[in-house]
Every structure is written in C-alpha cells, then in structure tokens.
Design an enzyme around this catalytic site. Sequence first.
Site, PDB file in Angstrom:
ATOM      1  N   LYS A 269     -38.354  17.777 -42.184  1.00 19.45           N
ATOM      2  CA  LYS A 269     -37.222  18.195 -41.780  1.00 19.45           C
ATOM      3  C   LYS A 269     -36.647  17.611 -43.273  1.00 19.45           C
ATOM      4  O   LYS A 269     -35.889  18.381 -43.473  1.00 19.45           O
ATOM      5  CB  LYS A 269     -36.188  17.704 -40.850  1.00 19.45           C
ATOM      6  CG  LYS A 269     -36.917  18.551 -39.430  1.00 19.45           C
ATOM      7  CD  LYS A 269     -35.450  17.884 -38.269  1.00 19.45           C
ATOM      8  CE  LYS A 269     -36.343  19.408 -37.345  1.00 19.45           C
ATOM      9  NZ  LYS A 269     -35.389  18.570 -36.162  1.00 19.45           N
TER      10      LYS A 269
ATOM     11  N   LYS B  19     -45.674  25.843 -36.720  1.00 11.95           N
ATOM     12  CA  LYS B  19     -45.236  26.240 -34.715  1.00 11.95           C
ATOM     13  C   LYS B  19     -43.849  27.151 -34.727  1.00 11.95           C
ATOM     14  O   LYS B  19     -43.423  27.450 -35.844  1.00 11.95           O
ATOM     15  CB  LYS B  19     -44.647  25.095 -34.996  1.00 11.95           C
ATOM     16  CG  LYS B  19     -43.729  24.571 -33.377  1.00 11.95           C
ATOM     17  CD  LYS B  19     -43.417  23.553 -33.431  1.00 11.95           C
ATOM     18  CE  LYS B  19     -42.408  23.357 -34.131  1.00 11.95           C
ATOM     19  NZ  LYS B  19     -41.107  21.806 -34.105  1.00 11.95           N
TER      20      LYS B  19
ATOM     21  N   LYS C 281     -36.990  27.837 -34.520  1.00 12.59           N
ATOM     22  CA  LYS C 281     -35.627  28.064 -34.429  1.00 12.59           C
ATOM     23  C   LYS C 281     -35.042  28.614 -35.370  1.00 12.59           C
ATOM     24  O   LYS C 281     -34.557  29.258 -36.080  1.00 12.59           O
ATOM     25  CB  LYS C 281     -34.910  26.879 -33.749  1.00 12.59           C
ATOM     26  CG  LYS C 281     -34.565  26.582 -32.371  1.00 12.59           C
ATOM     27  CD  LYS C 281     -33.497  26.540 -32.233  1.00 12.59           C
ATOM     28  CE  LYS C 281     -33.694  25.196 -30.479  1.00 12.59           C
ATOM     29  NZ  LYS C 281     -33.056  24.489 -30.288  1.00 12.59           N
TER      30      LYS C 281
HETATM   31  P1  TYM Z   1     -35.794  21.095 -29.254  1.00 11.10           P
HETATM   32  O1  TYM Z   1     -34.965  21.489 -28.703  1.00 11.10           O
HETATM   33  O2  TYM Z   1     -36.723  21.636 -30.512  1.00 11.10           O
HETATM   34  O3  TYM Z   1     -36.901  21.990 -27.963  1.00 11.10           O
HETATM   35  C1  TYM Z   1     -36.650  21.852 -26.757  1.00 11.10           C
HETATM   36  C2  TYM Z   1     -37.735  21.692 -26.775  1.00 11.10           C
HETATM   37  O4  TYM Z   1     -38.923  22.697 -26.346  1.00 11.10           O
HETATM   38  C3  TYM Z   1     -40.134  22.677 -27.041  1.00 11.10           C
HETATM   39  N1  TYM Z   1     -40.729  22.993 -28.210  1.00 11.10           N
HETATM   40  C4  TYM Z   1     -41.895  23.698 -28.045  1.00 11.10           C
HETATM   41  N2  TYM Z   1     -43.114  23.795 -27.125  1.00 11.10           N
HETATM   42  C5  TYM Z   1     -43.982  24.670 -27.254  1.00 11.10           C
HETATM   43  N3  TYM Z   1     -43.892  24.932 -28.600  1.00 11.10           N
HETATM   44  C6  TYM Z   1     -42.682  25.430 -29.758  1.00 11.10           C
HETATM   45  N4  TYM Z   1     -42.914  26.002 -31.010  1.00 11.10           N
HETATM   46  C7  TYM Z   1     -42.152  24.844 -29.390  1.00 11.10           C
HETATM   47  N5  TYM Z   1     -40.600  24.204 -29.727  1.00 11.10           N
HETATM   48  C8  TYM Z   1     -40.208  23.667 -29.611  1.00 11.10           C
HETATM   49  C9  TYM Z   1     -39.611  20.856 -27.281  1.00 11.10           C
HETATM   50  O5  TYM Z   1     -41.162  20.139 -27.806  1.00 11.10           O
HETATM   51  C10 TYM Z   1     -38.680  20.741 -26.481  1.00 11.10           C
HETATM   52  O6  TYM Z   1     -40.044  20.183 -25.827  1.00 11.10           O
HETATM   53  N6  TYM Z   1     -35.568  16.126 -29.563  1.00 11.10           N
HETATM   54  C11 TYM Z   1     -36.122  16.844 -28.662  1.00 11.10           C
HETATM   55  C12 TYM Z   1     -34.733  17.442 -28.218  1.00 11.10           C
HETATM   56  C13 TYM Z   1     -34.698  15.815 -26.722  1.00 11.10           C
HETATM   57  C14 TYM Z   1     -35.347  15.905 -26.065  1.00 11.10           C
HETATM   58  C15 TYM Z   1     -34.845  14.170 -25.690  1.00 11.10           C
HETATM   59  C16 TYM Z   1     -36.343  16.153 -25.693  1.00 11.10           C
HETATM   60  C17 TYM Z   1     -33.457  15.044 -27.676  1.00 11.10           C
HETATM   61  N7  TYM Z   1     -34.001  14.291 -25.963  1.00 11.10           N
HETATM   62  C18 TYM Z   1     -35.525  13.622 -24.922  1.00 11.10           C
HETATM   63  C19 TYM Z   1     -37.037  14.998 -24.284  1.00 11.10           C
HETATM   64  C20 TYM Z   1     -36.430  13.588 -23.620  1.00 11.10           C
HETATM   65  C21 TYM Z   1     -35.810  18.715 -29.333  1.00 11.10           C
HETATM   66  O7  TYM Z   1     -34.864  18.260 -30.606  1.00 11.10           O
HETATM   67  O8  TYM Z   1     -36.439  19.720 -29.272  1.00 11.10           O
END
Ligand code: TYM
Length: 345
Positions: free
Chosen positions: A115, A207, A210
């Site tokens: 990032k 991947k 968004k």
């Molecule tokens: P975020 O918002 O990027 O994504 C949310 C969830 O979606 C999953 N994900 C994917 N899974 C499969 N293929 C993909 N291409 C893909 N893109 C996203 C992510 O793995 C995630 O599970 N840091 C985290 C949010 C967070 C969190 C936490 C998660 C903050 N605190 C505590 C678990 C526990 C994030 O940015 O997810």
Amino acid sequence: MPVFKERVFSGVQPTGNLHLGNYLGAIVKFVALQEKYDCLYCVVDMHAITVWQDPAELKRTTREVTAAYIASGIDPKKNIIFNQSQVAEHAELAWVLNCVARLGWLNRMTQFKEKAGKDRENVSVGLFAYPNLMAADILAYRATHVPVGEDQKQHLELARDIAQKFNNDYAESIRANGFGETFFPLPEPLISGPATRVMSLRDGTKKMSKSDSSDYSRINLTDDADTIAQKFRKAKTDPHPLPSGVKELESRPEAENLVGIYAALSGKTAADVLKDFGGAQFSRFKEALTELSVEKLGPVGAEMKRIVQDAAYIDSVLKDGSARARAIASETMKAVKDIVGFVRV
Ligand code: TYM
C-alpha cells in the site's frame, strides 16, 4: 492454556464497493458461523481513515457495509453488528498494543509495503500501525476465532504474536490480578474453502480489490444481472477448454479463479465443478457462472439496496450493536488497565 469462551470477531472496511472477494472470502463465512458461535461483526471505519476518506462518503459506505451484512443473512439481534469508532476501547487498547508490538514486526507486513509503495515517507502513521489496531479489535473481545480471506493471514499471525507477548510481558501481573496464566487467547484464523483469495477478472495473478481502477476487475455486490454477465464475458481467460482435473488448473490462474468462484457460489469443490465442466469451452462455463452468480448475488444486492434506503433502521442496528460491544470491551479494558498498572479512580 486456559479455556476461553469461544467468540468470533471479524471486520470489513467501509471503503469503496464491496465485491465478490469480500463476499466469498469473508461475509459468507460470517453468516455460517452465527449458527455455532457468538459473533461480532464490525464495520471498521477507523481502519478506513488510514487513507483519506471523504467524510460524507465514509458515512454512506459505513451504512452500506452494515446493509450488506444484514442483506447477506447476518441476524443483528443474534449477533453484534457495530461500527468501530463507536466503541472507544478499540483505540484505547490499540495504544497499549502499540507499546507491546515491535517496530520490526510491523516492518515485515507485506500489505503495508504494497500500500505504501515507493511513497513510504508520505503515508499516514495510522497505515503503518494499522495491524495493531486490528489486533485490538479482536483482543478487546478476547475473540478466539477470526474468519478472513487469505490476504489477512499475516495480520492475524501478528495479532497472535502481540497477544502472546502481552501474556508473557505481564505474566506476573496477570496472575496477581486473578486472571490465571494467560489473559488473551491466541486468535485462530479461519481461512478455508475454494474462495479464500478471489482474483481480479482481468488478471488471475492479482487479488480482486476495491482499489483496482478497472471496475471490470471485480463483481460488485450491487452489480445488476447485465453488468455481471458483461464482466464475466470480458473476464480474461486462456485459449484452452477447462481441464478435467484440479491439478491442471495450477498453471492457469484465470481458469482456477473462475472455477473457484463457481465452486464457492455453488457450495461444491473445484473437483466437482470440473466433473461437470471438464472439457467445456469458456464461453459455456462463463454463461453457467453468470447464471449462478445472478441467482446467488441478485437477491443480496436487491436486499442491500432496499435496506440502505432506511438509514434510521441501519443506525438503530449500529447503536444497539455498539452498546452491546462496549459492554464486553469495557470489561476487557478495565482488566488491561489493572494488569498494565494504570490506577483506576
Ligand atoms: P477488507 O475490508 O480489505 O476485506 C474484508 C474481508 O474480505 C476479505 N477479502 C477477500 N477474500 C478473498 N478474496 C479477495 N480478493 C478478498 N479481498 C478481501 C478480507 O480478507 C477480509 O476478511 N483489515 C481488514 C479488516 C479488519 C479485520 C479486523 C478483520 C479490521 N479489523 C479484525 C478481522 C479481524 C481489512 O482491511 O479487510
């Protein structure tokens, strides 16, 4: 290791459109886990601002992710749905964990490196410290299970390291305060099934995300049937028909991705999907994939659009969830203060 009450925690950032990766990698799992566990599902608005967000847009997307949770089938009465900023203990605990985690550990985080890119000096401190806040999210509830996609695995490992170091550093105080041998459980990542890493429709080695500038790289939860069909039609493939065995998918990332998506949406294994489609041309497979996607995602997208109209209802869900989350997190935080040696007056 003492037995901790089993509890699930996970979160999704309210940034941009929710896509098929978020849905299959995370939200579908959230829905399934509510049958067996006490679950907290958070809209992590504090994580979102590690990169600048337009304030009005942040409010809109926070409500949209909440709507997506509910539309996907998460019951807000049975589980706790809330937004992170409303429970101050997340930030409070994150500070303590900032003082537990080591700089070297954060320096290894690949997501930060990706990032920040070449502009490392110019990104927010929050973006660097982000995994500590993520650890705080989980540990504020002493959660034992965390469903996430593959991309969050390293952050989860860090959360375990932080929990372990806190338990070690304060072992004596933990005991003296009557919490036994360890205070934090080591949270278990739940990463399984055929869609833990859904890839871009334009490039099977990247991947689905968004932040990809091309909307054709992803299926959004709010895409209508025509858009879904068009995106799959344009999705990158190779010139060969689908193979009949999973092994042959290994060197064909685009084929592997589409088969994985089909498998996850249909609840089958990739091997079963290839039993049905082995030897088929992509044109036929893409038609079947479109049909299945529209069948599965259509109702979720429609329900999301309906719920999002009712901001008062969404806010009432978040308010109720925040109060219930706070009740748990404040107990953890009181204990942490005692353990660390803060005088509570
Ligand atoms: P975020 O918002 O990027 O994504 C949310 C969830 O979606 C999953 N994900 C994917 N899974 C499969 N293929 C993909 N291409 C893909 N893109 C996203 C992510 O793995 C995630 O599970 N840091 C985290 C949010 C967070 C969190 C936490 C998660 C903050 N605190 C505590 C678990 C526990 C994030 O940015 O997810």
